[in-house]
Design an enzyme around this catalytic site. Structure first.
Site, mmCIF file in Angstrom:
data_model
loop_
_atom_site.group_PDB
_atom_site.id
_atom_site.type_symbol
_atom_site.label_atom_id
_atom_site.label_comp_id
_atom_site.label_asym_id
_atom_site.label_seq_id
_atom_site.Cartn_x
_atom_site.Cartn_y
_atom_site.Cartn_z
ATOM 1 N N ASP A 9 0.847 -1.209 0.000
ATOM 2 C CA ASP A 9 0.000 0.000 0.000
ATOM 3 C C ASP A 9 0.875 1.249 0.000
ATOM 4 O O ASP A 9 2.009 1.218 0.499
ATOM 5 C CB ASP A 9 -0.921 -0.036 1.236
ATOM 6 N N ASN A 57 -10.384 -2.778 -5.860
ATOM 7 C CA ASN A 57 -9.587 -1.826 -6.648
ATOM 8 C C ASN A 57 -10.231 -1.484 -8.001
ATOM 9 O O ASN A 57 -9.907 -0.466 -8.595
ATOM 10 C CB ASN A 57 -8.163 -2.337 -6.881
HETATM 11 C C1 FPP Z 1 -1.819 0.181 -3.385
HETATM 12 O O1 FPP Z 1 -1.387 1.520 -3.385
HETATM 13 C C2 FPP Z 1 -1.316 -0.484 -4.557
HETATM 14 C C3 FPP Z 1 -2.084 -0.980 -5.555
HETATM 15 C C4 FPP Z 1 -3.551 -0.930 -5.552
HETATM 16 C C5 FPP Z 1 -1.485 -1.568 -6.763
HETATM 17 C C6 FPP Z 1 -0.219 -2.317 -6.574
HETATM 18 C C7 FPP Z 1 0.350 -2.563 -7.890
HETATM 19 C C8 FPP Z 1 1.659 -2.543 -8.204
HETATM 20 C C9 FPP Z 1 2.767 -2.386 -7.247
HETATM 21 C C10 FPP Z 1 1.986 -2.624 -9.649
HETATM 22 C C11 FPP Z 1 2.508 -3.836 -10.184
HETATM 23 C C12 FPP Z 1 2.312 -5.092 -9.421
HETATM 24 C C13 FPP Z 1 3.214 -6.081 -9.448
HETATM 25 C C14 FPP Z 1 2.975 -7.354 -8.748
HETATM 26 C C15 FPP Z 1 4.475 -5.924 -10.183
HETATM 27 P P1 FPP Z 1 -2.475 2.699 -3.437
HETATM 28 O O2 FPP Z 1 -2.598 3.165 -4.852
HETATM 29 O O3 FPP Z 1 -3.734 2.248 -2.786
HETATM 30 O O4 FPP Z 1 -1.758 3.795 -2.577
HETATM 31 P P2 FPP Z 1 -2.449 4.943 -1.726
HETATM 32 O O5 FPP Z 1 -3.073 4.289 -0.525
HETATM 33 O O6 FPP Z 1 -1.288 5.791 -1.360
HETATM 34 O O7 FPP Z 1 -3.419 5.633 -2.640
#
Ligand code: FPP
Length: 231
Positions: A9, A57
């Site tokens: 996250d 998501n």
């Molecule tokens: C949460 O951060 C992250 C995600 C919903 C996506 C995770 C995806 C990746 C790291 C990309 C590629 C994946 C792999 C396995 C290579 P958020 O966007 O919810 O962060 P925030 O809470 O700061 O908004």
């Protein structure tokens, strides 16, 4: 430790705090995944699971969803595929994969095929994954099988676990969440019943290999009694 689960996250906040688009946070997040795989290999884990995209998501809208899928596809082609070959990694994608785009599914199957006969560490990527949906899907499969066999004997957890996406994998010994929140967000809810939980304020793109070394060391220190009296 055999299996570590990671809730990645904080990608969006990482980018916004730098005045960048959220997507650049996901791109940095993908680089962090590569570092985590390296560290997991060094710590000789059997299995590492990344929570990459939850059923919830999809609410983020088409632009961010497709953006994350494109970062993921680039990671799979350019980073994971060579690692699968070099390190003999096994790969498993878990979740309601039919909700993904046909292009992404094609990349997934390419990676799957490449790792088919491998015997190394298993990298699990949870995509369009939701724990409650996983449980409901498992029960529906189990029900179908039992109706065919006219079987009404009591259901055991072992039987349920054979229908989960994670069937055959060890249950996570530890789950770590980055980004400051202390919740599971529908990540492996049944499988994590006995997991140790680690929470860090650090945003996922800031992950360094030392973070994983520390979790493995802490985990080793914790005496795990599974409800028994310490010996
Ligand atoms: C949460 O951060 C992250 C995600 C919903 C996506 C995770 C995806 C990746 C790291 C990309 C590629 C994946 C792999 C396995 C290579 P958020 O966007 O919810 O962060 P925030 O809470 O700061 O908004």
């Amino acid at each position: 430790m055999r299996h570590l689960g990671i809730i990645m996250d904080g990608n969006g906040r990482w980018a916004v705090s730098r005045g960048q688009e959220r997507l650049s946070g996901h791109a940095e997040g993908a680089k962090a995944v590569a570092r985590a795989i390296e560290a997991a290999l060094e710590c000789r884990l059997e299995c590492i699971t990344f929570y990459a995209f939850s059923t919830e998501n999809f609410k983020r809208g088409v632009q961010e969803t497709l953006g994350i899928f494109s970062v993921l596809a680039g990671f799979l082609e350019n980073t994971l595929l060579p690692l699968v070959k070099e390190k003999k990694l096994r790969v498993r994608f878990i979740g309601d994969l039919k909700r993904l785009t046909p292009e992404l599914l094609e990349t997934l199957s390419k990676v799957n095929v490449a790792g088919l006969n491998n015997t190394g560490m298993t990298v699990v990527i949870a995509l369009a994954y939701g724990g409650r949906e996983e449980i409901a899907t498992a029960f529906n499969m189990l029900l179908e099988r039992r109706l065919i066999n006219l079987d009404a004997s009591p259901i055991t957890y072992d039987e349920i676990s054979r229908y989960l996406y994670t069937a055959g994998l060890p249950e996570p010994d530890a789950v770590v969440r980055f980004g400051g929140y202390k919740r599971l967000s529908n990540f492996l809810p049944l499988q994590s019943a006995y997991s140790e939980f680690f929470f860090t304020e650090k945003l996922w793109p800031d992950f360094q290999k030392e973070d994983l070394y520390k979790i493995c060391a802490e985990y080793q220190k914790i005496k795990r009694n599974f409800g028994d009296i310490p010996k």
